[in-house]
Write a protein that holds these residues in place. Structure first.
Motif, PDB file in Angstrom:
ATOM      1  N   SER A   1     -69.666  45.658 -15.800  1.00 13.24           N
ATOM      2  CA  SER A   1     -69.916  44.319 -15.265  1.00 13.24           C
ATOM      3  C   SER A   1     -70.675  43.427 -16.239  1.00 13.24           C
ATOM      4  N   SER A   2     -71.301  44.022 -17.255  1.00 14.77           N
ATOM      5  CA  SER A   2     -72.088  43.234 -18.206  1.00 14.77           C
ATOM      6  C   SER A   2     -71.281  42.815 -19.436  1.00 14.77           C
ATOM      7  N   LEU A   3     -70.036  43.257 -19.529  1.00 15.32           N
ATOM      8  CA  LEU A   3     -69.228  42.933 -20.699  1.00 15.32           C
ATOM      9  C   LEU A   3     -68.807  41.471 -20.697  1.00 15.32           C
ATOM     10  N   SER A   4     -68.725  40.915 -21.892  1.00 11.99           N
ATOM     11  CA  SER A   4     -68.225  39.553 -22.060  1.00 11.99           C
ATOM     12  C   SER A   4     -66.783  39.652 -22.544  1.00 11.99           C
ATOM     13  N   LEU A   5     -65.837  39.390 -21.657  1.00  7.40           N
ATOM     14  CA  LEU A   5     -64.424  39.544 -21.978  1.00  7.40           C
ATOM     15  C   LEU A   5     -63.835  38.237 -22.501  1.00  7.40           C
ATOM     16  N   PRO A   6     -62.850  38.329 -23.391  1.00  7.14           N
ATOM     17  CA  PRO A   6     -62.193  37.113 -23.868  1.00  7.14           C
ATOM     18  C   PRO A   6     -61.502  36.375 -22.726  1.00  7.14           C
ATOM     19  N   ALA A   7     -61.284  35.098 -22.890  1.00 11.08           N
ATOM     20  CA  ALA A   7     -60.617  34.295 -21.865  1.00 11.08           C
ATOM     21  C   ALA A   7     -59.237  34.879 -21.558  1.00 11.08           C
ATOM     22  N   GLY A   8     -58.933  34.969 -20.275  1.00  7.00           N
ATOM     23  CA  GLY A   8     -57.626  35.458 -19.858  1.00  7.00           C
ATOM     24  C   GLY A   8     -57.503  36.965 -19.787  1.00  7.00           C
ATOM     25  N   VAL A   9     -58.599  37.666 -20.082  1.00  5.59           N
ATOM     26  CA  VAL A   9     -58.588  39.132 -20.051  1.00  5.59           C
ATOM     27  C   VAL A   9     -59.428  39.618 -18.874  1.00  5.59           C
ATOM     28  N   THR A  10     -58.878  40.511 -18.075  1.00  3.60           N
ATOM     29  CA  THR A  10     -59.602  41.058 -16.924  1.00  3.60           C
ATOM     30  C   THR A  10     -59.488  42.573 -16.916  1.00  3.60           C
ATOM     31  N   LEU A  11     -60.506  43.236 -16.388  1.00  6.77           N
ATOM     32  CA  LEU A  11     -60.471  44.691 -16.254  1.00  6.77           C
ATOM     33  C   LEU A  11     -59.562  45.072 -15.097  1.00  6.77           C
ATOM     34  N   THR A  12     -58.818  46.134 -15.258  1.00  3.79           N
ATOM     35  CA  THR A  12     -57.952  46.591 -14.162  1.00  3.79           C
ATOM     36  C   THR A  12     -58.747  47.356 -13.109  1.00  3.79           C
ATOM     37  N   ASN A  13     -59.906  47.903 -13.511  1.00  9.59           N
ATOM     38  CA  ASN A  13     -60.777  48.611 -12.578  1.00  9.59           C
ATOM     39  C   ASN A  13     -61.850  47.647 -12.085  1.00  9.59           C
ATOM     40  N   GLU A  14     -61.810  47.327 -10.797  1.00  6.82           N
ATOM     41  CA  GLU A  14     -62.751  46.352 -10.242  1.00  6.82           C
ATOM     42  C   GLU A  14     -64.127  46.956  -9.983  1.00  6.82           C
ATOM     43  N   GLU A  15     -64.236  48.267  -9.946  1.00 11.71           N
ATOM     44  CA  GLU A  15     -65.530  48.907  -9.703  1.00 11.71           C
ATOM     45  C   GLU A  15     -66.390  48.859 -10.965  1.00 11.71           C
ATOM     46  N   ASP A  16     -67.708  48.760 -10.759  1.00  9.81           N
ATOM     47  CA  ASP A  16     -68.640  48.758 -11.884  1.00  9.81           C
ATOM     48  C   ASP A  16     -68.849  50.201 -12.353  1.00  9.81           C
ATOM     49  N   PHE A  17     -68.758  50.439 -13.653  1.00  9.19           N
ATOM     50  CA  PHE A  17     -68.922  51.793 -14.172  1.00  9.19           C
ATOM     51  C   PHE A  17     -69.653  51.743 -15.507  1.00  9.19           C
TER      52      PHE A  17
ATOM     53  N   ILE B   1     -62.781  44.929 -27.853  1.00 10.34           N
ATOM     54  CA  ILE B   1     -63.773  44.274 -27.000  1.00 10.34           C
ATOM     55  C   ILE B   1     -65.153  44.673 -27.510  1.00 10.34           C
ATOM     56  N   GLU B   2     -65.982  43.692 -27.863  1.00 10.93           N
ATOM     57  CA  GLU B   2     -67.308  43.974 -28.402  1.00 10.93           C
ATOM     58  C   GLU B   2     -68.296  44.327 -27.288  1.00 10.93           C
ATOM     59  N   VAL B   3     -69.105  45.336 -27.576  1.00  8.78           N
ATOM     60  CA  VAL B   3     -70.166  45.756 -26.659  1.00  8.78           C
ATOM     61  C   VAL B   3     -71.478  45.643 -27.429  1.00  8.78           C
ATOM     62  N   SER B   4     -72.351  44.732 -27.018  1.00  7.72           N
ATOM     63  CA  SER B   4     -73.609  44.506 -27.732  1.00  7.72           C
ATOM     64  C   SER B   4     -74.675  45.515 -27.310  1.00  7.72           C
ATOM     65  N   LEU B   5     -75.345  46.077 -28.319  1.00  7.51           N
ATOM     66  CA  LEU B   5     -76.445  47.014 -28.080  1.00  7.51           C
ATOM     67  C   LEU B   5     -77.808  46.347 -28.282  1.00  7.51           C
ATOM     68  N   ALA B   6     -77.822  45.075 -28.627  1.00 10.75           N
ATOM     69  CA  ALA B   6     -79.056  44.363 -28.948  1.00 10.75           C
ATOM     70  C   ALA B   6     -80.040  44.401 -27.779  1.00 10.75           C
TER      71      ALA B   6
END
Length: 221
Positions: free
Chosen positions: A163-179, A147-152
């Motif tokens: 919460s700012s990550l751009s996830l691929p289609a069909g992929v979700t985080l298992t942790n719903e809390e923002d961290f 999963i890419e994390v942009s530093l730009a």
């Protein structure tokens, strides 16, 4: 989607510790395929290509196509055992999957855009990574390589949140809390005392001088 592994396997007729030891002496290791509402299947797999896959990366996230007596089974490696001393691979557990299966896996993070990050390229900041991988739910045959994390555009003091990550289609985080994923920290300040005396330039106090005079007078006697 990550590229998968291919492996040829044989059905194990015998199980147990003795059979497993005998199998390992032939450079094969015991394994089992389970799940998808089917009975577990005990198999033997070649040690060398399986071990190479373990160190190649993606051992638990890449789909395995396992040829068992001419029948191909798709699976994910869910667990493995290694010798605690020699670290030799001893056993692997595989989970059957299909294109409709969804699984929970840890996917590594890849930080990109350092040259476009003012906090790093211009302000000499330091990237502090809090999370190196994330637990996600994804289709078993569509697990992302990373999963890419942009530093730009990030300045010193900036934080990257889940919460700012751009996830691929069909992929979700298992942790719903923002961290927090990572931060751009200020460089560590170096404290330099310009007035500190050198080792061979220790100042002499009046008390030191008095002691010196006393020692001189004693030698004269």
């Amino acid at each position: 989607m990550a590229e998968g592994f291919e492996l040829k396997a044989e059905v194990r007729e015998r199980t147990g510790k003795g059979a497993a030891r005998a199998l390992r002496r032939t450079d094969m290791i015991p394994a089992v395929i389970y799940g998808n509402n089917e009975p577990p299947l005990a198999i033997a797999i070649p040690w060398k290509p399986t071990s190479m896959a373990l160190y190649a990366g993606g051992f638990k996230t890449h789909v395995w196509s396992i040829d068992v007596d001419g029948k191909t089974i798709q699976a994910l490696a869910r667990d493995y055992q290694r010798d605690p001393v020699k670290e030799r691979l001893l056993h692997v557990d595989f989970l059957r999957v299909t294109a409709r299966s969804r699984v929970t896996v840890n996917v590594p993070l890849s930080f990109v855009g350092e040259d476009e990050c003012p906090g790093l390229s211009q302000q000499d900041g330091v990237l502090t990574v809090v999370e190196h991988s994330l637990s996600v739910e994804a289709g078993a045959t569509a697990i992302p390589e990373h999963i890419e994390v942009s530093l730009a555009g990030l300045e010193i003091g900036s934080s990257i949140h889940s919460s700012s990550l751009s996830l691929p289609a069909g992929v979700t985080l298992t942790n719903e809390e923002d961290f927090v994923i990572a931060t751009i920290a200020a460089p560590a300040a170096e404290e330099i005392d310009d007035e500190a005396p050198e080792a061979d330039e220790v100042p002499t106090t009046d008390e030191d001088a008095a002691e010196g005079d006393s020692e001189t007078s004693g030698d004269a006697e």
